[in-house]
Design a protein around this motif. Structure first.
Motif, mmCIF file in Angstrom:
data_model
loop_
_atom_site.group_PDB
_atom_site.id
_atom_site.type_symbol
_atom_site.label_atom_id
_atom_site.label_comp_id
_atom_site.label_asym_id
_atom_site.label_seq_id
_atom_site.Cartn_x
_atom_site.Cartn_y
_atom_site.Cartn_z
ATOM 1 N N VAL A 1 4.202 -10.550 -6.948
ATOM 2 C CA VAL A 1 4.414 -9.584 -5.869
ATOM 3 C C VAL A 1 4.872 -8.262 -6.477
ATOM 4 C CG1 VAL A 1 5.718 -9.024 -3.768
ATOM 5 C CG2 VAL A 1 5.144 -11.419 -4.280
ATOM 6 N N PHE A 2 4.134 -7.190 -6.160
ATOM 7 C CA PHE A 2 4.642 -5.847 -6.447
ATOM 8 C C PHE A 2 5.555 -5.484 -5.280
ATOM 9 C CE2 PHE A 2 0.689 -5.473 -9.023
ATOM 10 C CZ PHE A 2 1.307 -5.177 -10.231
ATOM 11 N N VAL A 3 6.836 -5.335 -5.576
ATOM 12 C CA VAL A 3 7.842 -5.124 -4.542
ATOM 13 C C VAL A 3 8.174 -3.634 -4.464
ATOM 14 C CG1 VAL A 3 10.106 -5.835 -3.692
ATOM 15 C CG2 VAL A 3 8.781 -7.397 -5.132
ATOM 16 N N PRO A 4 8.005 -3.016 -3.290
ATOM 17 C CA PRO A 4 8.329 -1.588 -3.184
ATOM 18 C C PRO A 4 9.840 -1.378 -3.280
ATOM 19 C CG PRO A 4 7.820 -2.475 -1.023
ATOM 20 C CD PRO A 4 7.558 -3.575 -2.015
ATOM 21 N N LEU A 5 10.225 -0.231 -3.828
ATOM 22 C CA LEU A 5 11.650 0.059 -3.949
ATOM 23 C C LEU A 5 11.877 1.557 -4.080
ATOM 24 C CD1 LEU A 5 12.240 0.797 -7.214
ATOM 25 C CD2 LEU A 5 11.902 -1.651 -7.406
ATOM 26 N N LEU A 6 13.097 1.947 -3.780
ATOM 27 C CA LEU A 6 13.536 3.322 -4.007
ATOM 28 C C LEU A 6 14.411 3.397 -5.253
ATOM 29 C CD1 LEU A 6 14.273 4.171 -0.310
ATOM 30 C CD2 LEU A 6 12.705 5.443 -1.773
ATOM 31 N N ALA A 7 15.195 2.344 -5.480
ATOM 32 C CA ALA A 7 16.089 2.277 -6.642
ATOM 33 C C ALA A 7 16.329 0.805 -6.944
ATOM 34 C CB ALA A 7 17.406 2.987 -6.339
ATOM 35 N N PHE A 8 16.870 0.538 -8.133
ATOM 36 C CA PHE A 8 17.217 -0.828 -8.517
ATOM 37 C C PHE A 8 18.403 -0.762 -9.458
ATOM 38 C CE2 PHE A 8 14.625 0.706 -11.886
ATOM 39 C CZ PHE A 8 14.967 0.010 -13.034
ATOM 40 N N LEU A 27 0.876 -1.169 0.000
ATOM 41 C CA LEU A 27 0.000 0.000 0.000
ATOM 42 C C LEU A 27 0.911 1.217 0.000
ATOM 43 C CD1 LEU A 27 -2.721 -1.144 2.551
ATOM 44 C CD2 LEU A 27 -2.792 -1.232 0.057
ATOM 45 N N ALA A 28 0.854 1.997 -1.058
ATOM 46 C CA ALA A 28 1.788 3.108 -1.260
ATOM 47 C C ALA A 28 1.720 4.122 -0.119
ATOM 48 C CB ALA A 28 1.499 3.798 -2.586
ATOM 49 N N ILE A 29 2.892 4.592 0.273
ATOM 50 C CA ILE A 29 2.997 5.652 1.269
ATOM 51 C C ILE A 29 2.951 6.973 0.508
ATOM 52 C CG2 ILE A 29 4.393 6.649 3.128
ATOM 53 C CD1 ILE A 29 5.773 3.864 3.348
ATOM 54 N N LYS A 30 1.833 7.651 0.585
ATOM 55 C CA LYS A 30 1.634 8.878 -0.197
ATOM 56 C C LYS A 30 2.675 9.943 0.131
ATOM 57 C CE LYS A 30 -3.354 8.235 -0.805
ATOM 58 N NZ LYS A 30 -3.269 7.457 -1.991
ATOM 59 N N GLU A 31 3.047 10.052 1.408
ATOM 60 C CA GLU A 31 4.029 11.075 1.813
ATOM 61 C C GLU A 31 5.400 10.821 1.194
ATOM 62 O OE1 GLU A 31 0.716 10.691 4.572
ATOM 63 O OE2 GLU A 31 2.225 9.201 4.016
ATOM 64 N N GLN A 32 5.675 9.575 0.826
ATOM 65 C CA GLN A 32 6.941 9.225 0.170
ATOM 66 C C GLN A 32 6.805 9.224 -1.355
ATOM 67 O OE1 GLN A 32 9.906 8.679 1.605
ATOM 68 N NE2 GLN A 32 9.109 8.981 3.662
ATOM 69 N N GLN A 33 5.600 9.533 -1.833
ATOM 70 C CA GLN A 33 5.283 9.518 -3.261
ATOM 71 C C GLN A 33 5.640 8.179 -3.912
ATOM 72 O OE1 GLN A 33 6.386 13.089 -5.404
ATOM 73 N NE2 GLN A 33 5.534 14.392 -3.803
ATOM 74 N N GLU A 34 5.342 7.095 -3.170
ATOM 75 C CA GLU A 34 5.508 5.764 -3.747
ATOM 76 C C GLU A 34 4.520 5.580 -4.895
ATOM 77 O OE1 GLU A 34 7.146 2.500 -0.713
ATOM 78 O OE2 GLU A 34 5.101 3.136 -0.259
#
Length: 190
Positions: free
Chosen positions: A121-128, A48-55
């Motif tokens: 699985v949709f895997v959350p990430l910041l970079a890859f 579930l996307a964290i809106k404050e992090q703009q996921e």
């Protein structure tokens, strides 16, 4: 680039995007996602996307998958901090979701689903990186979860930005993605 460096750089980059840029990128990500050669899916796990992090939100991707797979079940995570792992809850209109103390939305009730049942699985990430390894928030919840899934589970990352060359401080327990979708292209790994 180290994980710590990538976290700092890509958090800032993501937060600097305008609403218009994110909306346009979301549309492009959906277009690319629709090109994936996906099998029939029964259980899809999404953060579930964290809106404050703009996921990146996954709603538009889930609607597409539900159209393709009418019997699809959506699964969302809840953190078990005693065991330092994720629990997986089937998400429907009866499930209540609340923000935890870290600002992450989680289900407070619902049916538990085992890792072996999950197909994608949709895997959350910041970079890859170019090898499919990701930088998350650093707690290891998803790598631990993915290690318990079936070998054929599809691991899909979503990113507004392109891959970095390599994450220089990968750990032995880090699990690579199968795909990462960006506004520019589809990355396929291994």
């Amino acid at each position: 680039m180290t994980k710590k460096e990538a976290r700092k750089v890509f958090k800032e980059k993501r937060l600097s995007l305008t609403v218009g840029e994110r909306n346009r990128f979301d549309d492009l990500i959906l277009i690319h996602f629709q090109q994936l050669p996906l099998p029939d899916l029964f259980y899809v796990h999404t953060y579930l996307a964290i809106k404050e992090q703009q996921e990146i939100e996954t709603d538009h991707l889930l609607h597409y998958l539900e159209f393709r797979n009418p019997e699809l079940k959506i699964v969302i995570p809840r953190m078990d901090h005693e065991k330092n792992e994720l629990l997986h809850i089937e998400y429907d209109e009866m499930v209540d979701v609340m923000k935890n103390k870290w600002g992450i939305h989680e289900p407070v009730n619902g049916n538990l689903i085992s890792e072996e049942q999950i197909d994608l699985v949709f895997v959350p990430l910041l970079a890859f990186d170019e090898d499919g390894y990701r930088v998350g928030y650093g707690k290891g919840f998803y790598d631990k979860f993915l290690s318990k899934c079936r070998p054929d589970v599809l691991k899909v990352g979503l990113s507004y930005f392109e891959a970095i060359d390599t994450i220089t401080d990968r750990a032995q327990f880090d699990i690579p993605l199968n795909y990462c979708i960006t506004p520019q292209r589809i990355y396929e790994f291994g």
